[in-house]
Enzyme design. Structure first.
Site, mmCIF file in Angstrom:
data_model
loop_
_atom_site.group_PDB
_atom_site.id
_atom_site.type_symbol
_atom_site.label_atom_id
_atom_site.label_comp_id
_atom_site.label_asym_id
_atom_site.label_seq_id
_atom_site.Cartn_x
_atom_site.Cartn_y
_atom_site.Cartn_z
ATOM 1 N N TYR A 141 0.827 -1.203 0.000
ATOM 2 C CA TYR A 141 0.000 0.000 0.000
ATOM 3 C C TYR A 141 0.865 1.259 0.000
ATOM 4 O O TYR A 141 0.563 2.219 -0.715
ATOM 5 C CB TYR A 141 -0.937 0.020 1.201
ATOM 6 C CG TYR A 141 -1.760 1.294 1.290
ATOM 7 C CD1 TYR A 141 -2.676 1.618 0.286
ATOM 8 C CD2 TYR A 141 -1.611 2.177 2.356
ATOM 9 C CE1 TYR A 141 -3.429 2.785 0.357
ATOM 10 C CE2 TYR A 141 -2.357 3.338 2.424
ATOM 11 C CZ TYR A 141 -3.258 3.646 1.426
ATOM 12 O OH TYR A 141 -3.987 4.805 1.479
ATOM 13 N N ARG A 148 1.064 6.684 -6.859
ATOM 14 C CA ARG A 148 -0.090 7.565 -7.067
ATOM 15 C C ARG A 148 0.310 9.026 -6.919
ATOM 16 O O ARG A 148 -0.077 9.867 -7.747
ATOM 17 C CB ARG A 148 -1.206 7.203 -6.095
ATOM 18 C CG ARG A 148 -2.406 8.137 -6.168
ATOM 19 C CD ARG A 148 -3.593 7.644 -5.354
ATOM 20 N NE ARG A 148 -3.291 7.438 -3.938
ATOM 21 C CZ ARG A 148 -4.201 7.072 -3.033
ATOM 22 N NH1 ARG A 148 -5.458 6.848 -3.407
ATOM 23 N NH2 ARG A 148 -3.866 6.892 -1.759
ATOM 24 N N ARG A 213 -11.353 13.466 1.841
ATOM 25 C CA ARG A 213 -12.339 12.653 2.558
ATOM 26 C C ARG A 213 -13.661 12.575 1.802
ATOM 27 O O ARG A 213 -14.418 11.611 1.972
ATOM 28 C CB ARG A 213 -12.578 13.225 3.956
ATOM 29 C CG ARG A 213 -11.339 13.261 4.829
ATOM 30 C CD ARG A 213 -10.809 11.879 5.140
ATOM 31 N NE ARG A 213 -9.588 11.948 5.958
ATOM 32 C CZ ARG A 213 -8.867 10.913 6.323
ATOM 33 N NH1 ARG A 213 -9.217 9.701 5.925
ATOM 34 N NH2 ARG A 213 -7.781 11.062 7.054
ATOM 35 N N GLU A 313 -14.045 -0.910 6.359
ATOM 36 C CA GLU A 313 -14.020 0.418 5.739
ATOM 37 C C GLU A 313 -15.353 0.602 5.022
ATOM 38 O O GLU A 313 -15.902 -0.359 4.470
ATOM 39 C CB GLU A 313 -12.850 0.546 4.755
ATOM 40 C CG GLU A 313 -12.749 1.889 4.064
ATOM 41 C CD GLU A 313 -11.447 2.028 3.273
ATOM 42 O OE1 GLU A 313 -10.373 1.768 3.864
ATOM 43 O OE2 GLU A 313 -11.503 2.382 2.085
#
Length: 322
Positions: A141, A148, A213, A313
């Protein structure tokens, strides 16, 4: 024109995926199954992670037109009116260097949305194998986050312009990244209860996670809020390690706090995905959420969460009641 919607369907409700894809207003079909490879035609997006409640299909609908579809830059795209959906896959052999492969894949996506005149992604999903494998900075990750961030830097996307996103791990080969993009920028939001992910301290890796978010956007002149993958995190610290119910409660509190912060406290949630690390937790999660959210709007998905201490999640689409 209808708002954008995400609806879950059982296998029996989708006897012919290609026929459904040809209907007016169907932008894309997301497939929750064990395959993570390009769909049989643009608009079908296999994720490589199964539904735990017999809902293998998500239908993304928008507008009233039949979608235009095509392939460019090793990406599959679908377009209706002012929303573009683009997906690209990373081959299993390229996942051995997920950092480099992620930067290349994002580059493909950015070139497609820019060439089509939809330069503003407002929701991104990322699914990859072995997300928690590796120690320290070599965790998959964390390497993904480096790739990214490099891609965002390559295309001059500032942290304040990062869109809503989710990043989960699956248990098959290959990876997929897909997004929704518009002609105009949405508004990107942070949660006062949580530190912005792109400002996380160094302990979370050499590159902080590159997402907001939530992102809000007025589609058809009606505001909608695309809520990123949200977990049991306050500030930047994981809460309630090992306690599923407490993690669910904190996650829902985080979502409600976020919606209140952006002025959408009374919004309806749909397109809710509950990602569970352990499939055997599905009954407990359903029992906890049933009094709080309509279960028909929820899909329970087997997935690894980006932090190994997290059991769950949740993401969602928030829309004002009509």
């Amino acid at each position: 024109m209808p708002m954008l919607s995400q609806q879950y369907l059982t296998a029996t409700a989708v006897p012919d995926a290609l026929q459904l894809l040809a209907e007016p207003g169907v932008l894309a079909l997301v497939n929750f199954d064990h395959s993570c490879a390009p769909g049989v035609q643009p608009g079908i997006i296999p994720l490589g992670m199964p539904s735990l409640c017999d809902k293998p299909w998500e239908v993304i609908r928008y507008g009233n037109s039949v979608a235009e579809r095509g392939e460019d830059e090793h990406c599959q795209w679908s377009l209706i009116e002012d929303v573009l959906c683009v997906a690209t896959w990373i081959a299993p052999q390229d996942c051995s260097d997920i950092e480099a492969a992620t930067e290349v894949a994002y580059g493909r996506l950015f070139r497609v949305i820019q060439s089509k005149g939809f330069p503003y992604p407002f929701r991104i999903w990322n699914f990859m194998p072995d997300i928690n494998r590796g120690d320290g900075d070599r965790e998959e990750y964390k390497k993904f986050c480096v790739g990214r961030e490099r891609a965002f830097d390559d295309y001059h996307v500032a942290p304040q312009s990062y869109p809503a996103a989710s990043a989960l791990g699956h248990h098959t080969q290959g990876a997929v990244i897909y997004l929704l993009a518009g002609r105009n920028s949405g508004v990107h939001h942070e949660n006062p209860r949580q530190q912005p992910a792109y400002q996380y301290p160094r302990e979370y890796g050499p590159s902080s996670p590159s997402f907001a978010r939530a992102t809000s956007l007025a589609l058809c002149s009606k505001p909608q809020v695309f809520i990123s993958g949200t977990a049991s995190i306050i500030g930047h610290n994981t809460q309630a390690v090992g306690d599923l119910q407490q993690q669910l409660a904190i996650t829902l509190d985080n979502i409600q706090h976020l919606l209140s912060h952006v002025g959408q406290a009374e919004a309806n949630l749909s397109g809710v995905r509950v990602y569970l690390r352990h499939p055997e937790d599905v009954a407990a999660a359903q029992a906890f959420l049933a009094p709080r959210l309509p279960l028909e709007r929820i899909n329970f998905i087997h997935a690894d969460i980006c932090r190994s201490q997290l059991l769950v999640e949740i993401e969602a689409l928030a829309s004002l009641a009509p």
